[in-house]
Every structure is written in C-alpha cells, then in structure tokens.
Design a protein around this motif. Structure first.
Motif, PDB file in Angstrom:
ATOM      1  N   PRO A  40       5.079   4.908   2.671  1.00 30.17           N
ATOM      2  CA  PRO A  40       5.164   5.260   4.099  1.00 30.17           C
ATOM      3  C   PRO A  40       5.391   4.045   4.993  1.00 30.17           C
ATOM      4  N   LEU A  41       4.810   2.899   4.618  1.00 27.16           N
ATOM      5  CA  LEU A  41       5.015   1.686   5.403  1.00 27.16           C
ATOM      6  C   LEU A  41       6.471   1.232   5.324  1.00 27.16           C
ATOM      7  N   HIS A  42       7.058   1.332   4.135  1.00 26.56           N
ATOM      8  CA  HIS A  42       8.475   0.996   3.953  1.00 26.56           C
ATOM      9  C   HIS A  42       9.350   1.904   4.812  1.00 26.56           C
ATOM     10  N   GLN A  43       9.070   3.184   4.770  1.00 26.43           N
ATOM     11  CA  GLN A  43       9.855   4.147   5.540  1.00 26.43           C
ATOM     12  C   GLN A  43       9.686   3.934   7.040  1.00 26.43           C
ATOM     13  N   GLY A  44       8.445   3.654   7.457  1.00 22.91           N
ATOM     14  CA  GLY A  44       8.195   3.408   8.876  1.00 22.91           C
ATOM     15  C   GLY A  44       8.909   2.168   9.376  1.00 22.91           C
ATOM     16  N   ALA A  45       8.897   1.105   8.565  1.00 28.59           N
ATOM     17  CA  ALA A  45       9.573  -0.136   8.946  1.00 28.59           C
ATOM     18  C   ALA A  45      11.080   0.071   9.046  1.00 28.59           C
ATOM     19  N   GLN A  46      11.641   0.802   8.094  1.00 22.34           N
ATOM     20  CA  GLN A  46      13.078   1.079   8.139  1.00 22.34           C
ATOM     21  C   GLN A  46      13.438   1.891   9.379  1.00 22.34           C
ATOM     22  N   HIS A  47      12.580   2.839   9.734  1.00 19.24           N
ATOM     23  CA  HIS A  47      12.822   3.668  10.917  1.00 19.24           C
ATOM     24  C   HIS A  47      12.849   2.814  12.184  1.00 19.24           C
ATOM     25  N   GLN A  48      12.005   1.776  12.218  1.00 17.32           N
ATOM     26  CA  GLN A  48      11.943   0.903  13.386  1.00 17.32           C
ATOM     27  C   GLN A  48      12.935  -0.256  13.316  1.00 17.32           C
ATOM     28  N   GLY A  49      13.670  -0.352  12.217  1.00 17.27           N
ATOM     29  CA  GLY A  49      14.639  -1.430  12.087  1.00 17.27           C
ATOM     30  C   GLY A  49      14.020  -2.777  11.781  1.00 17.27           C
ATOM     31  N   ILE A  50      12.828  -2.783  11.174  1.00 10.90           N
ATOM     32  CA  ILE A  50      12.159  -4.030  10.786  1.00 10.90           C
ATOM     33  C   ILE A  50      12.630  -4.429   9.393  1.00 10.90           C
ATOM     34  N   ALA A  51      13.010  -5.681   9.232  1.00 11.43           N
ATOM     35  CA  ALA A  51      13.518  -6.159   7.937  1.00 11.43           C
ATOM     36  C   ALA A  51      12.442  -6.021   6.862  1.00 11.43           C
ATOM     37  N   CYS A  52      12.846  -5.549   5.679  1.00  7.23           N
ATOM     38  CA  CYS A  52      11.904  -5.327   4.575  1.00  7.23           C
ATOM     39  C   CYS A  52      12.439  -5.903   3.271  1.00  7.23           C
ATOM     40  N   VAL A  53      11.515  -6.338   2.438  1.00  2.89           N
ATOM     41  CA  VAL A  53      11.792  -6.605   1.030  1.00  2.89           C
ATOM     42  C   VAL A  53      10.784  -5.759   0.267  1.00  2.89           C
ATOM     43  N   SER A  54      11.282  -4.943  -0.675  1.00  2.00           N
ATOM     44  CA  SER A  54      10.373  -4.006  -1.344  1.00  2.00           C
ATOM     45  C   SER A  54      10.349  -4.238  -2.848  1.00  2.00           C
ATOM     46  N   THR A  55       9.238  -3.818  -3.444  1.00  2.00           N
ATOM     47  CA  THR A  55       9.078  -3.857  -4.892  1.00  2.00           C
ATOM     48  C   THR A  55       8.543  -2.513  -5.350  1.00  2.00           C
ATOM     49  N   ALA A  56       8.912  -2.110  -6.552  1.00  2.00           N
ATOM     50  CA  ALA A  56       8.503  -0.803  -7.063  1.00  2.00           C
ATOM     51  C   ALA A  56       7.138  -0.840  -7.741  1.00  2.00           C
ATOM     52  N   ARG A  57       6.629  -2.031  -8.027  1.00  2.00           N
ATOM     53  CA  ARG A  57       5.378  -2.111  -8.771  1.00  2.00           C
ATOM     54  C   ARG A  57       4.502  -3.244  -8.244  1.00  2.00           C
ATOM     55  N   HIS A  58       3.201  -3.071  -8.495  1.00  2.00           N
ATOM     56  CA  HIS A  58       2.258  -4.125  -8.129  1.00  2.00           C
ATOM     57  C   HIS A  58       0.972  -3.943  -8.921  1.00  2.00           C
ATOM     58  N   ARG A  59       0.559  -4.986  -9.613  1.00  2.00           N
ATOM     59  CA  ARG A  59      -0.736  -4.985 -10.304  1.00  2.00           C
ATOM     60  C   ARG A  59      -1.752  -5.703  -9.438  1.00  2.00           C
ATOM     61  N   LYS A  60      -2.979  -5.201  -9.452  1.00  2.00           N
ATOM     62  CA  LYS A  60      -4.008  -5.798  -8.607  1.00  2.00           C
ATOM     63  C   LYS A  60      -4.390  -7.184  -9.093  1.00  2.00           C
ATOM     64  N   TYR A  61      -4.444  -7.380 -10.403  1.00  2.00           N
ATOM     65  CA  TYR A  61      -4.872  -8.664 -10.957  1.00  2.00           C
ATOM     66  C   TYR A  61      -3.805  -9.249 -11.881  1.00  2.00           C
ATOM     67  N   PHE A  62      -3.717 -10.580 -11.860  1.00  2.00           N
ATOM     68  CA  PHE A  62      -2.853 -11.345 -12.772  1.00  2.00           C
ATOM     69  C   PHE A  62      -1.407 -10.826 -12.759  1.00  2.00           C
TER      70      PHE A  62
ATOM     71  N   SER B 159       0.847  -1.199   0.000  1.00  2.00           N
ATOM     72  CA  SER B 159       0.000   0.000   0.000  1.00  2.00           C
ATOM     73  C   SER B 159       0.874   1.238   0.000  1.00  2.00           C
ATOM     74  N   ARG B 160       0.425   2.269  -0.735  1.00  2.00           N
ATOM     75  CA  ARG B 160       1.131   3.554  -0.710  1.00  2.00           C
ATOM     76  C   ARG B 160       0.484   4.536   0.261  1.00  2.00           C
ATOM     77  N   SER B 161      -0.595   4.129   0.884  1.00  2.00           N
ATOM     78  CA  SER B 161      -1.257   4.980   1.873  1.00  2.00           C
ATOM     79  C   SER B 161      -0.652   4.729   3.253  1.00  2.00           C
ATOM     80  N   PHE B 162      -1.095   5.535   4.219  1.00  2.00           N
ATOM     81  CA  PHE B 162      -0.678   5.275   5.590  1.00  2.00           C
ATOM     82  C   PHE B 162      -1.820   5.663   6.526  1.00  2.00           C
ATOM     83  N   GLY B 163      -2.909   4.880   6.389  1.00  2.00           N
ATOM     84  CA  GLY B 163      -4.062   5.061   7.261  1.00  2.00           C
ATOM     85  C   GLY B 163      -4.051   4.036   8.380  1.00  2.00           C
ATOM     86  N   GLY B 164      -5.246   3.757   8.908  1.00  2.00           N
ATOM     87  CA  GLY B 164      -5.346   2.844  10.037  1.00  2.00           C
ATOM     88  C   GLY B 164      -4.815   1.457   9.748  1.00  2.00           C
ATOM     89  N   LEU B 165      -5.142   0.915   8.551  1.00  2.00           N
ATOM     90  CA  LEU B 165      -4.696  -0.440   8.202  1.00  2.00           C
ATOM     91  C   LEU B 165      -3.179  -0.519   8.182  1.00  2.00           C
TER      92      LEU B 165
END
Length: 388
Positions: free
Chosen positions: A58-80, A25-31
């Motif tokens: 924002p989730l990627h940045q927040g995880a990095q700030h907390q030192g949580i291990a991340c694997v990131s991707t630049a793209r994502h399609r909803k279907y197929f 997700s690129r948002s940073f709401g409650g979920l």
C-alpha cells in the motif's frame, strides 16, 4: 536536542542532499500513513527524495499515486538480510543518497548491514513511532543502534525511554514530534451546523465523539458505558458519535459485541456510528467533547487533531497522552477505564462551557506551536544538516 528556530534558521540556506526514506511494510496503518505524508511534505519543501518500499505494498501504491520516486523490492528478511543490504547499498550509491531515514525498528538489522558496506558515507536516522517495549541493552541491539547517527523520538518520555532502555548515545537523541497538517483542523471551512448536517447528526444535542479503528484497545465500549452513566446518573441528554471501522477480517467479534452493548443499554437512538472519512475535520467540528479511551496510546494523532480543532479533550492518563495533554490546562485526564472519573470530566465541560472553551483555545495554540508538519520538517532538516 535541536528544536529551536535558531538552529533551524542556521541551515535554511544550505544545499539539500539527496534523501531516502525506508519503510518495508505491507501494512497501511498510522506509521505507514505518517511515512507517506512526511515524504510528501519534504518533497514539497524541495528535497530530492526516494522511498524504499516493498513492491505493490500500500505504501508503494500510495507513493506512486502521489508521484513520489520509489525503489521497490519484492522480499525482505527481518534478520541477516545480506541480499537486502546489497540491494539497498547499491541503490543508495546509484542514486547518490547520503542520508537514509528509517521509520520501522524492524529494519534496524538491514540498515546496519548496509552501513557496513557503505561506511561513514551513509548517515542513518531512525524516526521512532512506537514505544521501545522491553529493554534493549544487549550486545546485538547495541551493535545495531551504533549504526545510527540520529534517533528522533516524538515525545520527551519516549526519548527518556531510549536512554533508560538502550545503550545508545543520548547526545544523538532528538525530540521531533510527528507532524500533522493542522490547517484543515484550525480552519475547517465548515460550521458546526453544516458538519452535523453532513454527518446526519442531531442539530442541538450535546455530542461526545470518539474517532479511530473499532478495536478493544481504543475503548469504544468504555465510552458507550460512560454515555450510559451520563444519561442515567448525571441526567445529561448527551449523545455519542463513533467514527471508525473494524480492521478487515480481524475486528468482527469486538464490533458485534459493541453493537450488542448499545442495544442492551437501550442506546441505539443516541449512539451514531459513522464510517471513516478523509475529512476528519468535519467530525471534530460536529462534536462538543472529544473522548480518548485508548488503554495506552503512544502518540495520539487524533488527540492532537481534536486540540487543533479547538474541541475540549477528555483523555486517558496513560502513555504519550500524559505529555500531549496538560491536565486541567489543555485537557482533562482520567485514570484508565475509570468510568466515573471520565464521566465527571465530560460533565464538567457540559456544565461549564466557558471553561471548556478556554481549555480548548489553549489546546489549539499548543497544537499549533508543537505539532505542525512544518515544525517536524524544520527540525528534521536541521538534524540532517548537523550530521553531514
């Protein structure tokens, strides 16, 4: 349903497998905030955990700030998203992660494709945050849901929705409330006097409070009308604290209308706007009654925080609130947008502070019993072990 300490203790000494959490997700709401908090809690409990996120979200940045291990991707399609499934499968295999938790239903297609590649070696858990919406009993949804090994619903009514609106096996649906770190609300470390001083609020006046994004769906305009009714019809010298901010570049029209409403009702001196604060416990400590006015709140985190803070709650009789609040026991419920009914609930608390205190104390105990982050983690851990 795995929900008892008996089931939890049975797995307390088991070896923890590597664990993944997926939220593209690129948002940073409650979920997203809940996802980040949950990852942090599990890591504190000794889990070797990796977050799968969108690059620079924002989730990627927040995880990095907390030192949580991340694997990131630049793209994502909803279907197929075959490429995305290949990426996810490769990293799960590389990191030897046998259990993946997804927190958005929009990733259901991606994880089902990923499971086709990895087979039964991958266990999938869906952590539900939102209502299902329209029925999803069609072939496409049914095939996606078949990939799941467990479905975690935060409330019984949402679990019942899964059974009535999908073909998913009800034996794999578990009620696991989304947790909150309640310690700072139960023991805020600040008195009411000090909290009001911090927020620059009146020292003695009864204060109503509403906390959340400034948005029509949250109903701040309705609470302003309730305040006006209480002051003009009930002759109660109450004031109101509105804590929150409009969504950037989205909520300006409602925000402006709300300001105009306050002026037109001659309430500018008794409605106190305050911006969001990381220290919500100070807000709850400052107020006398918390009012929830959302049209349909799926899972009211702020309601639970008010309960944990031992503040009497007046809330809309709709959505998940009808399960979180037991009417006349842990709070008072009113029909949506029923101004007079809401005002009567608030007036009851103001006129009978002893009853308000009793209800608030029961609500605090209920919040501690059902909605702590410790309980969410324990129940989720038990489910993880049970599906391996």
């Amino acid at each position: 349903m795995i929900s008892s300490t008996e089931h939890v203790s049975a797995f307390s000494g088991a070896t923890k497998p590597n664990l993944g959490i997926l939220c593209l997700s690129r948002s940073f709401g409650g979920l997203e905030m809940n996802t980040l908090k949950f990852a942090g809690w599990l890591r504190e409990r000794g889990w070797n955990l990796t977050l799968f996120v969108l690059t620079n979200s924002p989730l990627h940045q927040g995880a990095q700030h907390q030192g949580i291990a991340c694997v990131s991707t630049a793209r994502h399609r909803k279907y197929f998203d075959v490429t995305g499934a290949r990426w996810l499968a490769h990293n799960l295999k590389r990191l030897q992660i046998p259990v993946l938790i997804l927190t958005q239903n929009r990733e259901m297609d991606l994880v089902s494709l990923t499971k086709l590649r990895l087979g039964k070696s991958l266990k999938l858990i869906y952590q539900q945050h939102m209502q299902l919406g329209p029925p999803k009993r069609d072939v496409v949804h049914s095939l996606r849901f078949m990939a799941l090994d467990a479905w975690l619903s935060p409330l019984n009514l949402l679990a019942a929705e899964v059974e009535s609106k999908t073909r998913f096996n009800p034996d794999r649906v578990y009620v696991v409330p989304i947790g909150i770190n309640l310690d700072r609300f139960v023991s805020p470390g600040v008195t009411t006097v000090a909290a009001r001083q911090q927020l620059q609020l009146p020292a003695q006046t009864p204060l109503l409070g509403i906390l959340g994004r400034i948005d029509a769906g949250k109903g701040q305009d309705f609470v302003v009308s309730v305040l006006h009714h209480l002051r003009t019809e009930n002759k109660l010298p109450v004031e109101l604290v509105i804590m929150g901010e409009p969504t950037k570049n989205e909520g300006d029209a409602y925000w402006n209308a709300l300001q105009q409403q306050v002026q037109e009702l001659d309430l500018a001196q008794v409605v106190h706007f305050r911006p969001f604060s990381e220290h919500a416990e100070v807000f709850f400590q400052a107020i006398d009654v918390f009012v929830l006015a959302s049209a349909n709140e799926t899972y009211g985190m702020v309601t639970i925080e008010a309960m944990a803070s031992a503040r009497p709650v007046v809330a809309t009789r709709s959505g998940g609130t009808t399960e979180i609040i037991q009417d006349e026991i842990t709070g008072l419920l009113y029909p949506p947008r029923d101004l007079q009914a809401c005002a009567q609930c608030v007036a009851r608390y103001i006129h009978d502070p002893e009853q308000a205190h009793q209800i608030a104390q029961l609500a605090q105990r209920e919040a501690q019993r059902k909605y702590s982050h410790h309980r969410q983690c324990e129940l989720t851990e038990a489910i993880i072990y049970s599906i391996l």
